[in-house]
Enzyme design. Sequence first.
Site, short mmCIF file in Angstrom:
data_model
loop_
_atom_site.label_atom_id
_atom_site.label_comp_id
_atom_site.label_asym_id
_atom_site.label_seq_id
_atom_site.Cartn_x
_atom_site.Cartn_y
_atom_site.Cartn_z
N ASP A 165 49.66 -30.58 16.89
CA ASP A 165 50.31 -31.83 16.48
C ASP A 165 49.98 -33.00 17.40
O ASP A 165 49.70 -34.11 16.96
CB ASP A 165 51.84 -31.66 16.46
CG ASP A 165 52.28 -30.63 15.43
OD1 ASP A 165 51.62 -30.51 14.39
OD2 ASP A 165 53.28 -29.95 15.68
N GLU B 223 52.69 -29.52 20.74
CA GLU B 223 53.16 -29.36 19.36
C GLU B 223 54.62 -29.82 19.32
O GLU B 223 55.36 -29.68 20.30
CB GLU B 223 53.11 -27.88 18.94
CG GLU B 223 51.73 -27.29 18.91
CD GLU B 223 51.12 -27.26 17.53
OE1 GLU B 223 51.65 -27.95 16.63
OE2 GLU B 223 50.13 -26.54 17.34
N LYS C 120 57.89 -29.34 16.59
CA LYS C 120 58.29 -28.70 15.35
C LYS C 120 59.78 -28.93 15.08
O LYS C 120 60.62 -28.79 15.97
CB LYS C 120 58.02 -27.19 15.41
CG LYS C 120 56.56 -26.83 15.66
CD LYS C 120 55.64 -27.33 14.56
CE LYS C 120 54.20 -26.89 14.78
NZ LYS C 120 53.28 -27.50 13.79
#
Length: 281
Positions: A91, A111, A113
């Site tokens: 990401d 990342e 999430k």
Amino acid sequence: MSKKNQSKRLATQHKETKGAIGIFGNEAKLHDLSVREISLLVMQQLKITFPLLSFRHRTEVKKEEINEALKRVDPELGQTLFVPNASVLPDGGLIEVKDDYENWRVILVTEAKHQGKDIENIKAGKLVGTKDNQDLMVGGNAIERAHKNIAEMANFMLAESHFPYIIFLEGSNFLTETICVERPDGRKVTLEYNSGMLNRLDRLTAANYGMPINTNLCKNKFVKYKDKTIMLQAASIYTQGHGKAWEKQKMMNIMLEVAKTSLRVLGSDLFVQLTQQVKKD
């Protein structure tokens, strides 16, 4: 927003606020910065702190790059590739530093999430489930896909002594404390952090060998068992614990800490450049 325009916008804000930290002033709080944008700010801050080092940010790592890295460790590795243009896309992308030998070395992978919208649904008075008669949804399995990227980057960095992979988690599936949320009609709903229905943290801790979360695990751990020495590449898993969104400044601080840990581990391979900086200072 294109990567070029995104970088230009952040660079402009960076100059106007006299440094990357200034991006989080009152005006900047209006912006919902993505983890990729924060990663770009981290790189800018690293350039300020270490002006003689060269940094770059990129959004992907090709599978063929990963295979080549594995082959350098052992020629039997990295042999299989079915889709030539396959790649890994964290990401937040990754930040790399150029070492004294002109090699680019990874110092940060990020990342972010979100899983579990129970808090938002309860506050909005929305009921869920197949019959729209439940306060809570059973936690999903989407987060388990994160393991693929972790495994791929671990392969890419198999020759390294650090693994700067950070996962920022938010949402009701990642609670570490029990919370109560009030509906518009005044009724309070309790979300138990240790509920098997909700919590999905245990499905991620395989990526850090069950070591503590909210901890910088960037430096690889070497464990001895009988006549073996085993290197552990552990992801650093961070969660707010109460399901709310991350404060961007906190994310940036964690990312900077992990990136600097990577630089310390790589110290001997950055010796010439860092020595020049010390002499210059």
